[in-house]
Write a protein that holds these residues in place. Structure first.
Motif, mmCIF file in Angstrom:
data_model
loop_
_atom_site.group_PDB
_atom_site.id
_atom_site.type_symbol
_atom_site.label_atom_id
_atom_site.label_comp_id
_atom_site.label_asym_id
_atom_site.label_seq_id
_atom_site.Cartn_x
_atom_site.Cartn_y
_atom_site.Cartn_z
ATOM 1 N N LEU A 301 0.798 -1.377 0.019
ATOM 2 C CA LEU A 301 0.224 0.086 -0.157
ATOM 3 C C LEU A 301 0.857 1.150 -0.058
ATOM 4 N N MET A 302 1.983 1.240 0.615
ATOM 5 C CA MET A 302 2.978 2.290 0.637
ATOM 6 C C MET A 302 3.473 2.506 -0.775
ATOM 7 N N ILE A 303 3.944 1.388 -1.468
ATOM 8 C CA ILE A 303 4.234 1.509 -3.000
ATOM 9 C C ILE A 303 3.134 2.288 -3.803
ATOM 10 N N THR A 304 1.902 1.513 -3.670
ATOM 11 C CA THR A 304 0.616 2.362 -4.251
ATOM 12 C C THR A 304 0.411 3.776 -4.096
ATOM 13 N N SER A 305 0.873 4.322 -2.901
ATOM 14 C CA SER A 305 0.577 5.650 -2.502
ATOM 15 C C SER A 305 1.432 6.495 -3.392
ATOM 16 N N ILE A 377 -2.279 10.288 0.423
ATOM 17 C CA ILE A 377 -2.422 10.433 1.927
ATOM 18 C C ILE A 377 -2.883 9.184 2.634
ATOM 19 N N ILE A 378 -4.252 9.052 2.085
ATOM 20 C CA ILE A 378 -5.043 8.229 2.788
ATOM 21 C C ILE A 378 -4.405 6.556 2.614
ATOM 22 N N PHE A 379 -3.801 6.190 1.585
ATOM 23 C CA PHE A 379 -3.290 5.030 1.153
ATOM 24 C C PHE A 379 -2.044 5.040 2.053
ATOM 25 N N PHE A 380 -1.136 6.222 2.347
ATOM 26 C CA PHE A 380 -0.003 6.334 2.869
ATOM 27 C C PHE A 380 -0.382 5.905 4.572
ATOM 28 N N ILE A 381 -1.453 6.551 5.077
ATOM 29 C CA ILE A 381 -2.016 6.249 6.411
ATOM 30 C C ILE A 381 -2.325 4.796 6.602
ATOM 31 N N ILE A 386 -1.230 -0.786 8.949
ATOM 32 C CA ILE A 386 -0.887 -2.128 8.893
ATOM 33 C C ILE A 386 0.488 -2.384 9.165
ATOM 34 N N LEU A 387 1.224 -1.648 9.034
ATOM 35 C CA LEU A 387 2.953 -1.606 9.450
ATOM 36 C C LEU A 387 2.799 -1.568 10.770
#
Length: 402
Positions: A301-305, A377-381, A386-387
């Motif tokens: 998800l971090m990569i996707t953000s 920002i939502i994807f990063f959060i 999860i992490l």
């Protein structure tokens, strides 16, 4: 407390037979649910012409679990779980059959309520019966088999539903759903499961057992830790799952058809991850499955953000599938192997209710926030949630068995 005597160690012969029968039960049950949801949502929109009516369908499925979760859990622990699965699937078929007699918004909602109760009861009962019909070293493998089955049905179920509606109309689709639920109920009869009526202390009543089930969830350090980890996982997945289409179209300027490729990549990752778990001769420790799965999900998800390229997102969602094959498997296996089998019904119904509530809230909150902030920002959060869940799982091995 219940002193449960129904547990017998499965033989190598029963392992193979039980695995096949459990697979077929879950396959037909899951396939019927997907076919029903797709077909009935299309029909509901035709009848009502309202997106609110369609949204209400999902809401009424969720509401009954608010009241019945503790009761269902206690019943699962008390009764013959093999016959619970039989009854639930026959009840599903009978409820859907009502729509052949009278199809309206009201009857669709009534059936949705019944199926909502049955779905939660069935999921928790399957999670509870697996440790009693499967050797502990094979539990994570059968969880992977069921996870793969659900993924395959998620891909092909809508296509089958569309084909049935095209060829035979809504009544043909409904008839197929009834047939699959009945088959699911019949398959469970072939599972080798020795049940002896539980011996219950005279001083213990049904209400007391319900209270004890709630106390286990609120006081057990292991269960509370699992709820925390599982909650962070579903908050992250829930917040992003409904927004990925908008991310692809509005932020990456890709055609909406790309969503299908993304879901295919996730499905491939899930199948690969499940096969790796199934084929491992010495099973992975469930703690390691949780940590690795959560890290893969968080990183993806971090990569996707930050991504702007379709191939990067495809790679990220391949990792999502690998993580989805690992983390939930490890979570379920932890509860199935570390808790007494006579309380699993109450534990699974309560934990599933809590985490599904968190997931639903995260979807609503993310949808609202998307009006005021960037989806990146939502994807990063969500990835950070999860992490953090992966970081929180580091203490699982230190917790004592209940």
């Amino acid at each position: 407390m219940i002193s449960n005597k129904q547990i017998s160690k499965p033989t190598s012969k029963s392992i193979s037979k039980n695995t096949v029968c459990m697979f077929l039960t879950y396959f037909f049950s899951s396939l019927g649910a997907y076919i029903f949801d797709i077909g009935i949502i299309v029909e509901l929109y035709k009848i009502s012409g309202s997106t609110i009516a369609v949204g209400g369908f999902f809401i009424v499925q969720f509401i009954p679990s608010l009241i019945l979760t503790p009761i269902a859990g206690a019943l699962i622990d008390r009764l013959n779980q093999k016959y619970i699965l039989l009854f639930v699937n026959i009840l599903r078929g009978a409820a859907v059959a009502l729509l052949l007699v009278h199809l309206s918004i009201e009857t669709i909602y009534i059936v949705a309520v019944i199926l909502g109760i049955c779905d939660e009861t069935s999921s928790s009962t399957i999670s509870s019966i697996i440790p009693q019909t499967t050797p502990s070293e094979d539990i994570s493998k059968i969880n992977s088999v069921l996870s793969t089955t659900d993924s395959v049905n998620m891909i092909f179920g809508p296509a089958i539903a569309g084909l049935l509606i095209t060829l035979a109309g809504i009544n043909g689709s409904i008839s197929a759903v009834i047939f699959t639920f009945i088959l699911a109920g019949l398959m469970i009869l072939f599972i080798e499961y020795k049940y002896e009526k539980a011996v219950i202390e005279k001083s213990k009543h049904f209400i007391t057992e319900i209270k004890e089930g709630l106390e286990i969830v609120t006081k057990s350090k292991l269960v509370k830790k699992i709820i925390l980890i599982w909650g962070f996982l579903l908050i992250g997945i829930g917040a992003t799952g409904s927004l990925i289409v908008i991310m692809l179209s509005d932020y990456m300027h890709l055609p909406t058809e790309s969503y299908g490729w993304i879901m295919t990549a996730e499905g491939i990752g899930l199948v690969i991850g499940s096969v790796l778990i199934i084929r491992k001769k010495k099973p992975y420790h469930h703690y390691d499955l949780i940590v690795v799965g959560m890290i893969l999900l968080g990183v993806s998800l971090m990569i996707t953000s930050f991504a702007d390229n379709l191939f990067v997102v495809l790679g990220a969602y391949l990792l999502v599938g690998l993580g989805a094959a690992s983390a939930p498997n490890g979570i379920r296996t932890t509860l199935q192997t570390e808790l007494p089998k006579e309380i699993l019904g109450r534990v699974f119904t309560t934990t599933r209710f809590i985490i599904n509530t968190l997931r639903t809230l995260s979807i609503a909150i993310a949808s609202i926030l998307s009006k005021f902030m960037s989806l990146r920002i939502i994807f990063f959060i969500a990835a950070c949630f999860i992490l953090y869940g992966a970081f929180s799982s580091r203490g699982l091995k230190r917790l004592e068995r209940v």
